[in-house]
Design a protein around this motif. Structure first.
Motif, PDB file in Angstrom:
ATOM      1  N   VAL A  29       0.843  -1.197   0.000  1.00  0.00           N
ATOM      2  CA  VAL A  29       0.000   0.000   0.000  1.00  0.00           C
ATOM      3  C   VAL A  29       0.879   1.248   0.000  1.00  0.00           C
ATOM      4  O   VAL A  29       2.079   1.153   0.270  1.00  0.00           O
ATOM      5  N   LEU A  30       0.267   2.395  -0.286  1.00  0.00           N
ATOM      6  CA  LEU A  30       1.062   3.598  -0.483  1.00  0.00           C
ATOM      7  C   LEU A  30       0.382   4.821   0.138  1.00  0.00           C
ATOM      8  O   LEU A  30      -0.811   5.046  -0.081  1.00  0.00           O
ATOM      9  N   ASP A  31       1.144   5.585   0.910  1.00  0.00           N
ATOM     10  CA  ASP A  31       0.681   6.871   1.429  1.00  0.00           C
ATOM     11  C   ASP A  31       1.408   7.952   0.625  1.00  0.00           C
ATOM     12  O   ASP A  31       2.628   8.095   0.732  1.00  0.00           O
ATOM     13  N   ALA A  32       0.671   8.712  -0.172  1.00  0.00           N
ATOM     14  CA  ALA A  32       1.290   9.709  -1.066  1.00  0.00           C
ATOM     15  C   ALA A  32       1.645  10.997  -0.338  1.00  0.00           C
ATOM     16  O   ALA A  32       2.355  11.841  -0.898  1.00  0.00           O
ATOM     17  N   THR A  33       1.147  11.178   0.900  1.00  0.00           N
ATOM     18  CA  THR A  33       1.421  12.401   1.680  1.00  0.00           C
ATOM     19  C   THR A  33       1.615  11.997   3.140  1.00  0.00           C
ATOM     20  O   THR A  33       0.675  12.045   3.934  1.00  0.00           O
ATOM     21  N   ALA A  34       2.834  11.625   3.503  1.00  0.00           N
ATOM     22  CA  ALA A  34       3.085  11.036   4.830  1.00  0.00           C
ATOM     23  C   ALA A  34       2.714  11.979   5.973  1.00  0.00           C
ATOM     24  O   ALA A  34       2.134  11.549   6.975  1.00  0.00           O
ATOM     25  N   GLY A  35       3.073  13.269   5.857  1.00  0.00           N
ATOM     26  CA  GLY A  35       2.710  14.261   6.885  1.00  0.00           C
ATOM     27  C   GLY A  35       3.190  13.855   8.263  1.00  0.00           C
ATOM     28  O   GLY A  35       4.377  13.605   8.475  1.00  0.00           O
ATOM     29  N   ASN A  36       2.259  13.734   9.212  1.00  0.00           N
ATOM     30  CA  ASN A  36       2.633  13.344  10.578  1.00  0.00           C
ATOM     31  C   ASN A  36       2.552  11.836  10.792  1.00  0.00           C
ATOM     32  O   ASN A  36       2.708  11.367  11.924  1.00  0.00           O
ATOM     33  N   GLY A  37       2.257  11.091   9.734  1.00  0.00           N
ATOM     34  CA  GLY A  37       2.351   9.632   9.811  1.00  0.00           C
ATOM     35  C   GLY A  37       1.113   8.894  10.281  1.00  0.00           C
ATOM     36  O   GLY A  37       1.133   7.673  10.425  1.00  0.00           O
ATOM     37  N   HIS A  38       0.009   9.614  10.498  1.00  0.00           N
ATOM     38  CA  HIS A  38      -1.196   8.923  10.997  1.00  0.00           C
ATOM     39  C   HIS A  38      -1.718   7.931   9.965  1.00  0.00           C
ATOM     40  O   HIS A  38      -2.065   6.797  10.301  1.00  0.00           O
ATOM     41  N   ASP A  39      -1.770   8.365   8.701  1.00  0.00           N
ATOM     42  CA  ASP A  39      -2.275   7.456   7.656  1.00  0.00           C
ATOM     43  C   ASP A  39      -1.296   6.308   7.415  1.00  0.00           C
ATOM     44  O   ASP A  39      -1.711   5.167   7.193  1.00  0.00           O
TER      45      ASP A  39
END
Ligand SMILES: C[S@@+](CC[C@H](N)C(=O)[O-])C[C@H]1O[C@@H](n2cnc3c(N)ncnc32)[C@H](O)[C@@H]1O
Length: 198
Positions: free
Chosen positions: A28-38
């Motif tokens: 799976v892929l998170d395209a916008t990691a940000g603060n890592g919640h997703d």
């Protein structure tokens, strides 16, 4: 139990839909990691045999994401953090995952607590979306949370809407969840399911 007074937020709807679709062991892929919640949510969904790829353009975002995963005892070999724009994710990913990713998550805008100038931008968001048909496995799902409450977010949400609306119905099933009785536009969720068997 305390009464829940509101409908789920766009991000909560996204997790709900993703939880239904993601299999243990998936890529799976998170395209916008940000603060890592997703990313953490995805890592938990795919379990000890799956793998999460996460992109962000900010070093701090990837550090924050790594810390969140480490604190949650997610093993280092279960995720790959990539300091690159999602506009280039197709080239940055290992060849063998192309067409075999089971979920791609975008949470647009800026990182809460971070630099607001480092928000996602229309042109790179659309470039990234363009790679989705190459990345997603049949049965794979794309979620995009967009924030039309400010000028650049509105432009980006409209671009997402145009891109989603143009997907061929025989290849993708597309839905949009949004508040419709508010004066101020609220965050909205777009979902696309890749149809077909291979
Ligand atoms: C709303 S935050 C993401 C929230 C995150 N998914 C979470 O669970 O905490 C948006 C993130 O997108 C990142 N971003 C902005 N432009 C980007 C790009 N072109 N490629 C990848 N990430 C980008 C920002 O640095 C920011 O960290």
């Amino acid at each position: 139990m305390p009464e829940k007074r509101h409908l789920p937020l766009a991000t909560e709807w996204a997790h709900h839909a993703l939880a239904e679709k993601i299999r243990a062991g998936a890529w799976v892929l998170d395209a916008t990691a940000g603060n890592g919640h997703d990313t953490l949510f995805l890592a938990r969904q795919v379990g000890s045999t799956g793998h999460v790829f996460s992109f962000d353009v900010q070093e701090e975002a990837l550090q924050e994401t790594r810390q969140r995963l480490v604190d949650a005892k997610i093993q280092e070999d279960r995720f790959t953090l990539i300091l690159k724009s999602h506009a280039h994710m197709k080239e940055a990913l290992p060849m063998e995952v192309l067409g075999r990713i089971e979920a791609v998550v975008f949470n647009l805008g800026f990182r809460p607590g971070g630099d607001k100038r480092m928000a996602t931008e229309c042109s790179s968001t659309v470039a990234a979306l363009t790679s989705i048909p190459t990345l997603l496995a049949p049965g794979g799902v794309l979620t995009v949370v967009a924030y039309p409450g400010h000028a650049s977010g509105k432009e980006e949400a409209e671009a997402v809407s145009r891109w989603m609306s143009a997907l061929a119905p025989e290849r993708f099933e597309v839905q949009n969840i949004r508040a419709i009785n508010r004066m101020q536009p609220a965050p909205e969720l777009w979902l696309a399911l890749r149809l077909g068997s291979g």
